[in-house]
Design a protein around this motif. Structure first.
Motif, PDB file in Angstrom:
ATOM      1  N   THR A 102      -0.929  -4.869 -29.129  1.00 54.41           N
ATOM      2  CA  THR A 102       0.047  -3.918 -29.686  1.00 54.41           C
ATOM      3  C   THR A 102       1.444  -4.253 -29.176  1.00 54.41           C
ATOM      4  O   THR A 102       1.611  -5.083 -28.283  1.00 54.41           O
ATOM      5  CB  THR A 102      -0.269  -2.470 -29.254  1.00 54.41           C
ATOM      6  N   ASP A 103       2.418  -3.531 -29.714  1.00 51.80           N
ATOM      7  CA  ASP A 103       3.762  -3.608 -29.138  1.00 51.80           C
ATOM      8  C   ASP A 103       3.782  -2.702 -27.900  1.00 51.80           C
ATOM      9  O   ASP A 103       2.728  -2.231 -27.471  1.00 51.80           O
ATOM     10  CB  ASP A 103       4.812  -3.185 -30.191  1.00 51.80           C
ATOM     11  N   ASN A 104       4.951  -2.422 -27.331  1.00 54.09           N
ATOM     12  CA  ASN A 104       4.899  -1.535 -26.167  1.00 54.09           C
ATOM     13  C   ASN A 104       5.364  -0.104 -26.448  1.00 54.09           C
ATOM     14  O   ASN A 104       6.013   0.517 -25.622  1.00 54.09           O
ATOM     15  CB  ASN A 104       5.557  -2.130 -24.920  1.00 54.09           C
TER      16      ASN A 104
ATOM     17  N   ASN B  57      -0.413  -5.458 -33.511  1.00 58.63           N
ATOM     18  CA  ASN B  57       0.003  -6.779 -33.967  1.00 58.63           C
ATOM     19  C   ASN B  57      -1.226  -7.408 -34.626  1.00 58.63           C
ATOM     20  O   ASN B  57      -2.101  -7.966 -33.973  1.00 58.63           O
ATOM     21  CB  ASN B  57       0.481  -7.598 -32.761  1.00 58.63           C
TER      22      ASN B  57
ATOM     23  N   THR C 115      -0.322  -4.677 -24.382  1.00 58.66           N
ATOM     24  CA  THR C 115       0.945  -5.282 -24.781  1.00 58.66           C
ATOM     25  C   THR C 115       0.889  -6.779 -24.490  1.00 58.66           C
ATOM     26  O   THR C 115      -0.058  -7.256 -23.865  1.00 58.66           O
ATOM     27  CB  THR C 115       2.119  -4.707 -23.969  1.00 58.66           C
TER      28      THR C 115
END
Ligand code: ASP
Ligand code: MG
Length: 425
Positions: free
Chosen positions: A150-152, A160, A190
């Protein structure tokens, strides 16, 4: 290759774990990935723990002790041999949180939340995997954080997909040839390997992510209800199970608040045309609901109730019309205050919106809106959404109600209402 998802209610105690293990072991012999949530209401308790820690509340110790005891009680029931390695494994997982709790809470609260709350899924999945191994299954415990990237955005990680799909295809596919894999819902990581979560009740979504990336033959979500019903039994005496549901109707029902499936779940599996089965872990042999790409229409009208609604009506101060410029201004304020709109209706001189009532958000929103608009509001309302409505169904839900707002599209009717106050004499 199939994916099974088990929610917190299915693994809330030792009997639950045994039942889930039986469902897994009695399936027809296909490759299987199991996605599991935290046990029972553990996520709520871990949220309380996080809150106490952030506030420097001494209750931290007591809350965490209760979480640990809960899991160790289940272990005692499942593994009479106290030398079993699962005891150390679970204790070590908790130690990591003990260390975190010893430090001052200097990091961002949402980051801290994810580091703490995610352990619910880590321990439940370890316990289930250890119990399956004890039943001589070829089972492998996998850390979902190695796969779901994932993103943060902590507490609401954005997946993602490219990276996630590549990792799942590379590492998970070969593992599944020899093993039943057990992994966690709800969590990801992340690019710096910090834990993220995907939003409350996000395990269904995790299961959909894995299913889509694996091109699974099907995804089964095991629930404590016999399938998708046409209304929540909490509100309706007579409910019906819907045997076949289209992806489209499933998305609509979830979007309007039917809690049986998380709204984000359908899209990824629809894109890959993977059937979603909703079945009861209490009656594993029963049929349930099949959600597929078939173009069938819901057989019966469906009702979704939401209570604790706020309704606000917004008027330009100068009695001008509600025009696009005003609307874009108004929407940006809803976005700013993270207020999710449930219903809306605009007329020439007003714009009305209903949403879940959160007093703090409501006040902040009204303060901002009041700079440019006149605002009226009501709280304590109910919202009913009827999919495939007719006049009879509308009459049925509005008995003894005052209607404040009614919005209809071809297939869906939404009514914001409240109890009629009996006339005083
Ligand atoms: N355990 C998480 C929650 O309760 C995720 C889930 O159950 O889907 O929100
Ligand atoms: Mg849960």
């Amino acid at each position: 290759m199939e994916v099974f998802k088990f929610g917190g209610a299915s693994v809330k105690d030792a009997a639950g774990i045994i039942n889930v293990a039986n469902i897994i072991l009695n399936r027809s012999k296909t490759q299987l990935l199991v996605v599991v949530s935290a046990m029972g209401k553990i996520t709520n308790q871990l949220e309380d723990l996080t809150k106490a820690y952030l506030q420097g509340d001494p209750a931290v110790e007591e809350i965490f002790k209760a979480v640990k005891n809960y899991h160790f009680n289940v272990l005692n029931d499942l593994f009479p041999d106290h030398q079993a390695s699962i005891y150390d494994d679970i204790a070590n997982t908790f130690v990591e949180i003990d260390w975190l709790l010893e430090e001052e809470p200097d990091d961002a609260p949402d980051y801290i939340y994810d580091q703490i709350v995610s352990i619910g899924e880590i321990v439940s999945s370890k316990i289930l995997a250890a119990y399956l191994a004890k039943q001589h299954a070829h089972v492998k415990w996998l850390d979902a954080r190695s796969f779901v990237h994932t993103d943060n955005t902590y507490r609401e990680g954005l997946v993602n997909w490219e990276k996630t799909e590549a990792e799942i295809k590379k590492t998970l596919v070969p593992l599944l040839e020899q093993n039943i894999a057990v992994t966690q819902g709800f969590i990801g990581s992340t690019s710096e390997n910090f834990t993220t979560t995907l939003g409350r009740d996000g395990s269904d979504y995790s299961a959909a992510i894995f299913s889509a990336c694996l091109d699974a033959k099907s995804l089964t979500i095991w629930k404590d209800v016999p399938g998708v019903l046409n209304a929540d039994p909490k509100w309706f005496d007579e409910t019906e199970r819907i045997p076949q549901l289209s992806y489209h109707d499933a998305i609509e029902l979830a979007y309007y608040g039917a809690t049986v499936i998380h709204p984000k779940t359908i899209k990824p599996i629809q894109n890959k045309n993977i059937p979603l089965f909703v079945r009861s872990f209490l009656q594993p042999g029963a049929e349930g609901t099949n959600i597929t790409g078939l173009n069938n229409h819901l057989p019966v009208p469906s009702f979704i109730f939401k209570v604790n609604q706020a309704l606000i009506s917004i008027f330009p101060k100068d009695f001008s019309f509600i025009i696009e410029e005003n609307l874009s201004d108004i929407f940006s304020l809803f976005h700013k205050h993270k207020v999710k709109i449930n219903t809306m209706l605009n007329s020439a001189i007003s714009f009305s919106v209903s949403f879940d009532h959160d007093p703090v958000k409501l006040q902040a929103l009204i303060t901002d809106l009041s700079l440019h608009y006149k605002v009226k509001y009501n709280t304590g309302l109910e919202l009913v959404t009827i999919r495939y409505y007719n006049q009879q169904t509308i009459d049925r839900v509005t008995v003894n109600k005052n209607i404040l707002l009614e919005v209809k599209s071809r297939n869906t009717c939404q009514i914001v209402m409240r109890d009629k106050v009996p006339a005083t004499t």
